[in-house]
Design a protein around this motif. Structure first.
Motif, PDB file in Angstrom:
ATOM      1  N   LYS A   1       0.891  -1.083   0.000  1.00  0.00           N
ATOM      2  CA  LYS A   1       0.000   0.000   0.000  1.00  0.00           C
ATOM      3  C   LYS A   1       0.918   1.115   0.000  1.00  0.00           C
ATOM      4  O   LYS A   1       2.043   1.051   0.477  1.00  0.00           O
ATOM      5  CB  LYS A   1      -1.048  -0.251   1.053  1.00  0.00           C
ATOM      6  N   LYS A   2       0.659   1.835  -0.500  1.00  0.00           N
ATOM      7  CA  LYS A   2       1.596   2.939  -0.510  1.00  0.00           C
ATOM      8  C   LYS A   2       1.684   3.494   0.890  1.00  0.00           C
ATOM      9  O   LYS A   2       0.751   3.427   1.655  1.00  0.00           O
ATOM     10  CB  LYS A   2       1.130   4.023  -1.499  1.00  0.00           C
ATOM     11  N   LEU A   3       2.798   4.105   1.222  1.00  0.00           N
ATOM     12  CA  LEU A   3       3.052   4.524   2.590  1.00  0.00           C
ATOM     13  C   LEU A   3       1.979   5.465   3.091  1.00  0.00           C
ATOM     14  O   LEU A   3       1.718   6.499   2.530  1.00  0.00           O
ATOM     15  CB  LEU A   3       4.421   5.198   2.652  1.00  0.00           C
ATOM     16  N   GLY A   4       1.316   5.103   4.205  1.00  0.00           N
ATOM     17  CA  GLY A   4       0.310   5.952   4.809  1.00  0.00           C
ATOM     18  C   GLY A   4       0.612   6.164   6.273  1.00  0.00           C
ATOM     19  O   GLY A   4       1.707   5.911   6.756  1.00  0.00           O
ATOM     20  N   MET A   5      -0.367   6.627   7.029  1.00  0.00           N
ATOM     21  CA  MET A   5      -0.157   6.984   8.426  1.00  0.00           C
ATOM     22  C   MET A   5       0.325   5.793   9.244  1.00  0.00           C
ATOM     23  O   MET A   5       1.209   5.909  10.097  1.00  0.00           O
ATOM     24  CB  MET A   5      -1.464   7.527   9.014  1.00  0.00           C
ATOM     25  N   LEU A   6      -0.246   4.611   8.981  1.00  0.00           N
ATOM     26  CA  LEU A   6       0.165   3.432   9.735  1.00  0.00           C
ATOM     27  C   LEU A   6       1.648   3.144   9.538  1.00  0.00           C
ATOM     28  O   LEU A   6       2.357   2.757  10.462  1.00  0.00           O
ATOM     29  CB  LEU A   6      -0.654   2.215   9.274  1.00  0.00           C
TER      30      LEU A   6
ATOM     31  N   ASP B   1      20.192  -5.981  -0.577  1.00  0.00           N
ATOM     32  CA  ASP B   1      20.518  -6.294  -1.961  1.00  0.00           C
ATOM     33  C   ASP B   1      19.341  -6.923  -2.687  1.00  0.00           C
ATOM     34  O   ASP B   1      19.293  -6.908  -3.916  1.00  0.00           O
ATOM     35  CB  ASP B   1      21.698  -7.265  -2.015  1.00  0.00           C
ATOM     36  N   LEU B   2      18.416  -7.484  -1.931  1.00  0.00           N
ATOM     37  CA  LEU B   2      17.312  -8.221  -2.535  1.00  0.00           C
ATOM     38  C   LEU B   2      16.112  -8.166  -1.603  1.00  0.00           C
ATOM     39  O   LEU B   2      16.258  -8.313  -0.387  1.00  0.00           O
ATOM     40  CB  LEU B   2      17.736  -9.685  -2.751  1.00  0.00           C
ATOM     41  N   ALA B   3      14.928  -7.949  -2.174  1.00  0.00           N
ATOM     42  CA  ALA B   3      13.695  -7.924  -1.386  1.00  0.00           C
ATOM     43  C   ALA B   3      12.594  -8.608  -2.186  1.00  0.00           C
ATOM     44  O   ALA B   3      12.711  -8.792  -3.401  1.00  0.00           O
ATOM     45  CB  ALA B   3      13.301  -6.487  -1.038  1.00  0.00           C
ATOM     46  N   VAL B   4      11.502  -8.975  -1.485  1.00  0.00           N
ATOM     47  CA  VAL B   4      10.438  -9.746  -2.132  1.00  0.00           C
ATOM     48  C   VAL B   4       9.067  -9.116  -1.838  1.00  0.00           C
ATOM     49  O   VAL B   4       8.287  -9.657  -1.049  1.00  0.00           O
ATOM     50  CB  VAL B   4      10.467 -11.221  -1.682  1.00  0.00           C
ATOM     51  N   PRO B   5       8.759  -7.971  -2.450  1.00  0.00           N
ATOM     52  CA  PRO B   5       7.434  -7.371  -2.269  1.00  0.00           C
ATOM     53  C   PRO B   5       6.399  -7.976  -3.208  1.00  0.00           C
ATOM     54  O   PRO B   5       6.743  -8.663  -4.184  1.00  0.00           O
ATOM     55  CB  PRO B   5       7.678  -5.893  -2.628  1.00  0.00           C
ATOM     56  N   SER B   6       5.136  -7.708  -2.908  1.00  0.00           N
ATOM     57  CA  SER B   6       4.040  -8.103  -3.795  1.00  0.00           C
ATOM     58  C   SER B   6       3.923  -7.108  -4.938  1.00  0.00           C
ATOM     59  O   SER B   6       4.450  -5.996  -4.887  1.00  0.00           O
ATOM     60  CB  SER B   6       2.733  -8.178  -3.007  1.00  0.00           C
ATOM     61  N   THR B   7       3.194  -7.516  -5.965  1.00  0.00           N
ATOM     62  CA  THR B   7       3.199  -6.761  -7.216  1.00  0.00           C
ATOM     63  C   THR B   7       2.797  -5.304  -7.058  1.00  0.00           C
ATOM     64  O   THR B   7       3.425  -4.420  -7.641  1.00  0.00           O
ATOM     65  CB  THR B   7       2.271  -7.432  -8.246  1.00  0.00           C
ATOM     66  N   TYR B   8       1.760  -5.013  -6.273  1.00  0.00           N
ATOM     67  CA  TYR B   8       1.317  -3.623  -6.227  1.00  0.00           C
ATOM     68  C   TYR B   8       2.284  -2.741  -5.448  1.00  0.00           C
ATOM     69  O   TYR B   8       2.309  -1.526  -5.635  1.00  0.00           O
ATOM     70  CB  TYR B   8      -0.111  -3.502  -5.673  1.00  0.00           C
ATOM     71  N   PHE B   9       3.118  -3.346  -4.617  1.00  0.00           N
ATOM     72  CA  PHE B   9       4.174  -2.577  -3.959  1.00  0.00           C
ATOM     73  C   PHE B   9       5.345  -2.345  -4.901  1.00  0.00           C
ATOM     74  O   PHE B   9       6.038  -1.341  -4.813  1.00  0.00           O
ATOM     75  CB  PHE B   9       4.642  -3.300  -2.699  1.00  0.00           C
ATOM     76  N   ILE B  10       5.583  -3.288  -5.806  1.00  0.00           N
ATOM     77  CA  ILE B  10       6.629  -3.097  -6.803  1.00  0.00           C
ATOM     78  C   ILE B  10       6.292  -1.888  -7.664  1.00  0.00           C
ATOM     79  O   ILE B  10       7.171  -1.091  -8.019  1.00  0.00           O
ATOM     80  CB  ILE B  10       6.777  -4.359  -7.675  1.00  0.00           C
ATOM     81  N   GLU B  11       5.021  -1.739  -7.992  1.00  0.00           N
ATOM     82  CA  GLU B  11       4.576  -0.582  -8.771  1.00  0.00           C
ATOM     83  C   GLU B  11       4.951   0.716  -8.060  1.00  0.00           C
ATOM     84  O   GLU B  11       5.456   1.665  -8.674  1.00  0.00           O
ATOM     85  CB  GLU B  11       3.063  -0.667  -8.990  1.00  0.00           C
ATOM     86  N   VAL B  12       4.729   0.769  -6.757  1.00  0.00           N
ATOM     87  CA  VAL B  12       5.084   1.947  -5.966  1.00  0.00           C
ATOM     88  C   VAL B  12       6.594   2.187  -6.025  1.00  0.00           C
ATOM     89  O   VAL B  12       7.059   3.303  -6.268  1.00  0.00           O
ATOM     90  CB  VAL B  12       4.626   1.778  -4.504  1.00  0.00           C
ATOM     91  N   LEU B  13       7.374   1.121  -5.815  1.00  0.00           N
ATOM     92  CA  LEU B  13       8.830   1.246  -5.772  1.00  0.00           C
ATOM     93  C   LEU B  13       9.400   1.678  -7.127  1.00  0.00           C
ATOM     94  O   LEU B  13      10.341   2.475  -7.188  1.00  0.00           O
ATOM     95  CB  LEU B  13       9.443  -0.080  -5.327  1.00  0.00           C
ATOM     96  N   ILE B  14       8.842   1.159  -8.206  1.00  0.00           N
ATOM     97  CA  ILE B  14       9.293   1.578  -9.540  1.00  0.00           C
ATOM     98  C   ILE B  14       8.991   3.054  -9.760  1.00  0.00           C
ATOM     99  O   ILE B  14       9.853   3.825 -10.208  1.00  0.00           O
ATOM    100  CB  ILE B  14       8.624   0.714 -10.633  1.00  0.00           C
ATOM    101  N   ASN B  15       7.770   3.453  -9.436  1.00  0.00           N
ATOM    102  CA  ASN B  15       7.359   4.850  -9.654  1.00  0.00           C
ATOM    103  C   ASN B  15       8.196   5.825  -8.833  1.00  0.00           C
ATOM    104  O   ASN B  15       8.390   6.976  -9.229  1.00  0.00           O
ATOM    105  CB  ASN B  15       5.877   5.021  -9.323  1.00  0.00           C
ATOM    106  N   GLU B  16       8.680   5.369  -7.687  1.00  0.00           N
ATOM    107  CA  GLU B  16       9.486   6.240  -6.824  1.00  0.00           C
ATOM    108  C   GLU B  16      10.982   6.115  -7.095  1.00  0.00           C
ATOM    109  O   GLU B  16      11.804   6.710  -6.400  1.00  0.00           O
ATOM    110  CB  GLU B  16       9.181   5.923  -5.356  1.00  0.00           C
TER     111      GLU B  16
END
Length: 348
Positions: A3-8, A83-98
């Motif tokens: 989820k993209k970074l929010g208050m939590l 060096d390596l991480a394993v996020p789910s697809t919709y978090f990868i979208e966030v990381l690419i965009n940022e």
């Protein structure tokens, strides 16, 4: 797994920053012949990590997370270098965009050929420049037939009063609120504040039946009989059924959540080539097969699937029809603040 970074997450990042300042959580920077891996708990057998170290001479510094939110928080801690991480697809979208990921050198990963093409080419990474599939799966309903007196085949059944204080559910806002959105006739990826808050209201109606939120190991509560039913990852249901034959799993009729976790290499990873060697090792058919034997999630590695025993293949069966109707979470942008707020109100 979500989820993209929010208050939590601001709270989570602060907590991790404090913990790191006290001497925990940092992987350090460039070291000779190491790879710093951030992965989900109960997702990779320890013996395979040891095998990689013995074969390559590369030491694996292995850290675990229990949610995408925790993963993002750890990647954002200033002195932690992975060096390596394993996020789910919709978090990868966030990381690419940022701009937080490195492009992967596919020439260093010849075993990429083993991945089934249907798990490649996501819209946000159409050329698979930044991500390599690791595992995928479903979120199912599991129940103990010795303890349940009603028929359960969809989320709506879990609201039955006979299940009071006897459910374990995933500690995942996108899964739980997504299910409520679908039940209300909305999109599981809604960006409407009104719709998302209504989903939160619907989920609060289920709270009298929820005994525990647990994404790490809900199978334990199912196997022990402490709960009658739950919303769990498919692999957790399979493991629970192995231990307790009274546990049954159903693909929900009203909402089927699918997810896929991929390897990514964070920006400025100090040991990028070692990370690519680790990915290639994991994609070897016999190695990937062993992961599924221990943790029976669905595997995108078609060569590994051919090596699995028939009984394990049956555990992983999902019809083409169900796969096609299944829904993946996508990045909802600024609307994540509504999911954060609705989730906080559910759990307060």
């Amino acid at each position: 797994m979500r989820k993209k970074l929010g208050m939590l997450m601001i709270v989570a990042i602060l907590a991790l920053f404090i913990a790191t300042g006290c001497g925990g959580g940092s992987t350090g920077g460039k070291e000779e012949n190491v790879v710093n891996v951030l992965n989900w708990s109960e997702y990779l057998p320890e013996n395979l990590i040891q095998q990689f170290e013995e074969e390559t001479g590369i030491k694996v510094n292995y850290s675990t997370i229990s949610s995408n939110e925790e993963l993002l928080a750890k990647l954002n801690v200033g002195n932690a270098t992975y060096d390596l991480a394993v996020p789910s697809t919709y978090f990868i979208e966030v990381l690419i965009n940022e701009g937080k990921l490195e492009k992967i050198n596919k020439e260093n990963i010849p075993n990429l050929k083993n991945i089934d093409e249907k798990f490649l080419g996501w819209d946000f990474d159409p050329n698979d420049d930044y991500s390599v599939p690791y595992m995928w799966g479903t979120e199912v309903i599991a129940y103990n037939e010795d303890l349940v007196d009603i028929e359960i085949d969809e989320y709506k059944d879990l609201f039955d009063p006979s299940l009071k204080d006897s459910l374990v559910v995933l500690d995942d806002p996108r899964t739980m609120l997504g299910a409520m959105l679908e039940m209300l006739g909305y999109s599981t990826n809604s960006t409407s504040e009104e719709e998302i808050m209504k989903a939160g209201e619907e989920l609060r109606k289920l709270m009298p039946n929820i005994k525990a939120f647990d994404s790490d190991s809900p199978k334990n509560l199912l196997v022990s009989g402490e709960v009658k039913a739950g919303i769990v990852y498919g692999a957790e249901a399979a493991l629970a059924m192995r231990e307790n034959p009274s546990i049954k799993a159903v693909i929900p009729k009203d909402f089927l959540s699918l997810w896929q976790d991929n390897f990514v290499i964070p920006k400025d990873a100090p040991n990028k080539e070692n990370a690519e060697k680790f990915i290639d090792f994991i994609l070897r058919p016999e190695i990937s097969k062993e992961i599924t034997m221990d943790y029976p999630y669905h595997n995108p590695n078609k060569a590994a699937l051919e090596l699995l025993p028939e009984d394990v293949r049956k555990e992983l069966e999902l019809s083409d029809e169900d796969y096609e109707r299944g829904l993946h979470a996508v990045d909802v942008g600024q609307a994540i603040q509504y999911y954060d707020r609705a989730w906080s109100e559910v759990k307060q």
